[in-house]
Design a protein around this motif. Sequence first.
Motif, mmCIF file in Angstrom:
data_model
loop_
_atom_site.group_PDB
_atom_site.id
_atom_site.type_symbol
_atom_site.label_atom_id
_atom_site.label_comp_id
_atom_site.label_asym_id
_atom_site.label_seq_id
_atom_site.Cartn_x
_atom_site.Cartn_y
_atom_site.Cartn_z
ATOM 1 N N UNK A 335 -16.408 26.919 13.524
ATOM 2 C CA UNK A 335 -17.226 25.734 13.803
ATOM 3 C C UNK A 335 -17.901 25.239 12.527
ATOM 4 N N UNK A 336 -18.378 26.161 11.730
ATOM 5 C CA UNK A 336 -19.077 25.822 10.496
ATOM 6 C C UNK A 336 -18.153 25.082 9.526
ATOM 7 N N UNK A 337 -16.912 25.524 9.426
ATOM 8 C CA UNK A 337 -15.959 24.889 8.514
ATOM 9 C C UNK A 337 -15.700 23.441 8.924
ATOM 10 N N UNK A 435 -19.328 17.884 18.117
ATOM 11 C CA UNK A 435 -17.903 17.642 17.914
ATOM 12 C C UNK A 435 -17.206 18.856 17.311
ATOM 13 N N UNK A 436 -17.893 19.547 16.412
ATOM 14 C CA UNK A 436 -17.302 20.741 15.796
ATOM 15 C C UNK A 436 -17.070 21.826 16.832
ATOM 16 N N UNK A 437 -18.022 22.017 17.726
ATOM 17 C CA UNK A 437 -17.869 23.012 18.795
ATOM 18 C C UNK A 437 -16.753 22.593 19.746
ATOM 19 N N UNK A 438 -16.719 21.305 20.078
ATOM 20 C CA UNK A 438 -15.719 20.808 21.029
ATOM 21 C C UNK A 438 -14.299 21.050 20.520
ATOM 22 N N UNK A 439 -14.051 20.758 19.251
ATOM 23 C CA UNK A 439 -12.700 20.902 18.716
ATOM 24 C C UNK A 439 -12.332 22.352 18.379
ATOM 25 N N UNK A 440 -13.296 23.267 18.483
ATOM 26 C CA UNK A 440 -12.988 24.686 18.238
ATOM 27 C C UNK A 440 -13.160 25.515 19.509
ATOM 28 N N UNK A 441 -13.088 24.844 20.652
ATOM 29 C CA UNK A 441 -13.322 25.542 21.911
ATOM 30 C C UNK A 441 -12.266 26.605 22.192
#
Length: 497
Positions: A335-337, A435-441
């Motif tokens: 998520x951080x990346x 958005x970062x969390x959503x795309x790394x779910x």
Amino acid sequence: MSNQNKSISEIAAVDLGSNSFRLQLAHVVDGQLFFHDSLREAVRLGAGLDANKFLSSEAQQRAIDCLRRFGERLRGFPPQAVRAVATNTFRVAKNASQLLADAEAALGFPIEIIAGREEARMIYVGVSHGLPIAEHKRLVIDIGGGSTEFIIGQGIAPQRMESLYMGCVSFSLRFFPDGKITERALEQAEIAAASEIQNIRAHFTAAHWQEAVGSSGTARALGEIIRLNGWSEGEITLDGLNQLRAQLLKARDSKKLQLEGLSTDRAAVLPGGLCIMKAAFEALGITRMTAATGALREGVLYELLGRMEHHDIREHTVRSFMRRYHADHAQAKRVQKLAEQFLSHISDQLRMSHDTARQWLHWAIRLHEIGISIAHSGYHKHSAYIVENADMPGFSRMEQETLSLLVRAQRRSLSKITLPPAEHDYLTLIMVMRLSILFQRNRLDDAPPQLHLHREAPGHYRLQIQAGWLAHNPLTQAELSNEIDYWQLVNVSLKLS
């Protein structure tokens, strides 16, 4: 030291205590601090609290006037070279928010309200740096205007910290109004202090440490009075405190006290400070105590130096919380990346610096799932509660509130989120994080699609997604549709292209 901080050769700490405001300056030479200038004013902010915990306009004006003078001395300092902290009176005053805004304007720098245990931790840091290196454990007691901190530590590391709601100003006003001193008032003050100390006594008695140290103006004043009047050879002792008590009772009025080593501004708050110290000696089994020169402001300076040299205690705290609550390190990195990628697209449109925005995102992302250790359902709320209410060494109360906001806003509805000042910056950080969390779910190391985030105007965002990708990822497409609806409910536009 980072490039941003290499040119900083002087740093400053401002301590907004309940009795005195202090400014301490230090030169930075080869990673060491050399204290060279200081200012102190007896503002007596705590004396302006009424029975309903509202600060009088007169007390507020004294604070503002003092900070204007401090602000003149700090003129020209870069923001990262100054740290101002406020203690007990700011913590308890119901109208502290308005004073805080006026105080920051007068000083010219942000002011952090710190929690009692965080104050205790930084006091120990300041005291320990000014003492000889020792292997044994030390008890440090700091009697302030509105609170008293108790810390046991070893070397420069505090190990147990407590903050009690009693101080030399509050006790003097409560038990010795108009400076009148009686045997009954002394007894009542000593009993009240002993009652407070009883709550922490089990962990702070002499069995847990080998040396007692007093910091702050109260301890130094008591030590100086006892020494100059021949009641000890330089240390604070119970016999010396009893001798001083007898002199207070003999004078019957703090305004009539005439003792070697007693300043005029200290006399008014001496009775309250004496009773707290005497109760601590008796309850904890202290036989003698030395008075230290270091205190909160020195601790603030050492912490500031540590941040400049990338030894930030807040980083250690975040890592510790991840371990304690079994956070998924691999997922946090994923998520951080992606968050860093999004941030690079829009950081030039933020009022805060890229480094500051990146730091907030890193902390929030690494802590966003710690609430799962409580329950998966509503874990974002549990995570936010932990972040806001736990003792987090290095973080001010306001920093914890901001971090809690970011963590709370990571998913689901945004309608109950209250944003702080600099609203659009925090909206953008929340957008990036969600958005970062959503795309790394999927929690896999697969590379996400090509993405680009635009902030077209305050409250208007557009997300470009690799052509054709959503057609093969219907779950993400459905979640993005929900995300657009969540933002629309708070009048923020998110468009896909």
